[in-house]
Design a protein around this motif. Structure first.
Motif: not given
Length: 239
Positions: A12-14, A39-46, A97-101, A171-178
């Motif tokens: 996606l564009s973002g 497994a995701r880190g701070p730079d993992t794309p949503d 959506p697997l996104v970093d809030l 939804i579920k949020v774990s370590n600020h990630c959905t």
């Protein structure tokens, strides 16, 4: 859902990725979302996962057994999402959506608001007026006139009188990630919803677009819903 079955992602564009999994069992998807999030880190794309599930009832963390009136031949799976029991089946569009809030700079309440906004805008694209009901997450339609009318006016002793639910959220949020997400009923067998109190509300009517006279493919609806979700959940541009 292992590495051999991961579909090719479109960007996606973002910078987020979209994966169309097709028809996959709920429990496999649940495990894959948990693994991705852990497994995701701070730079993992949503990522936005578009799926359909074989018939299944899912119970949220606060789910009460009495809201399953008679599952019959449909399995009931315990989930760690919020909310009560709901149904998933073919003909329903489900987007996770697997996104970093943290990247979005928002909290859970705002996240839920944006999910609902994306669904409302998707329905609008197909000529249906969807709206929120206070303290009852999800999106509803006015059964008497879903193409022209919103929430009926005046005092409402029964907040669901005359309404049908067309979209559910969990939804579920774990370590600020959905993970988990939103379902939108397009053209499905609605009978299983009569086997439960949808989202914990006895007698709540559940509808799909086909019931409202809107005949469109799940693929067409998913394309709009993902576009709207991405628009609401893309991190702000940096200078």
């Amino acid at each position: 859902m292992n590495h051999r079955t991961v579909p090719v992602a479109s960007a996606l564009s973002g910078g987020a990725l979209v994966r169309a999994w097709g028809l996959v069992p709920y429990d496999e998807t649940f495990a894959a979302m948990q693994a991705f999030t852990a497994a995701r880190g701070p730079d993992t794309p949503d990522e936005f996962w578009w799926v359909a599930h074989p018939p299944v009832f899912t119970q949220g963390v606060a789910g009460k057994a009495e809201h399953v009136l008679g599952a019959g031949d449909i399995p009931v799976v315990q989930s760690n999402r919020g909310g009560q029991v709901t149904y998933h089946g073919p003909g329903q569009v489900v987007v996770y959506p697997l996104v970093d809030l943290r990247r979005l700079g928002i909290y859970v309440k705002e996240y839920v608001f944006r999910l609902e906004a994306a669904v409302i805008q998707t329905l609008e694209r197909f000529g249906v007026i969807g709206f929120r009901v206070e303290s009852a997450p999800g999106i509803y339609v006015n059964l008497a006139d879903p193409l022209n009318a919103g929430l009926p006016a005046g005092p409402r002793q029964d907040p669901f009188a005359g309404l049908g639910k067309i979209s559910a959220l969990g939804i579920k949020v774990s370590n600020h990630c959905t993970y988990h997400g939103v379902s939108l009923n397009v053209a499905m067998d609605l009978e299983p919803f009569h086997r439960i109190n949808p989202c914990g509300y006895a007698g709540l009517a559940t509808v799909d677009l086909a019931t409202l006279g809107v005949h469109v493919t799940p693929e067409a609806v998913a394309a709009v819903l993902i576009e709207r979700l991405a628009a609401h959940l893309s991190p702000p541009a940096t200078a």
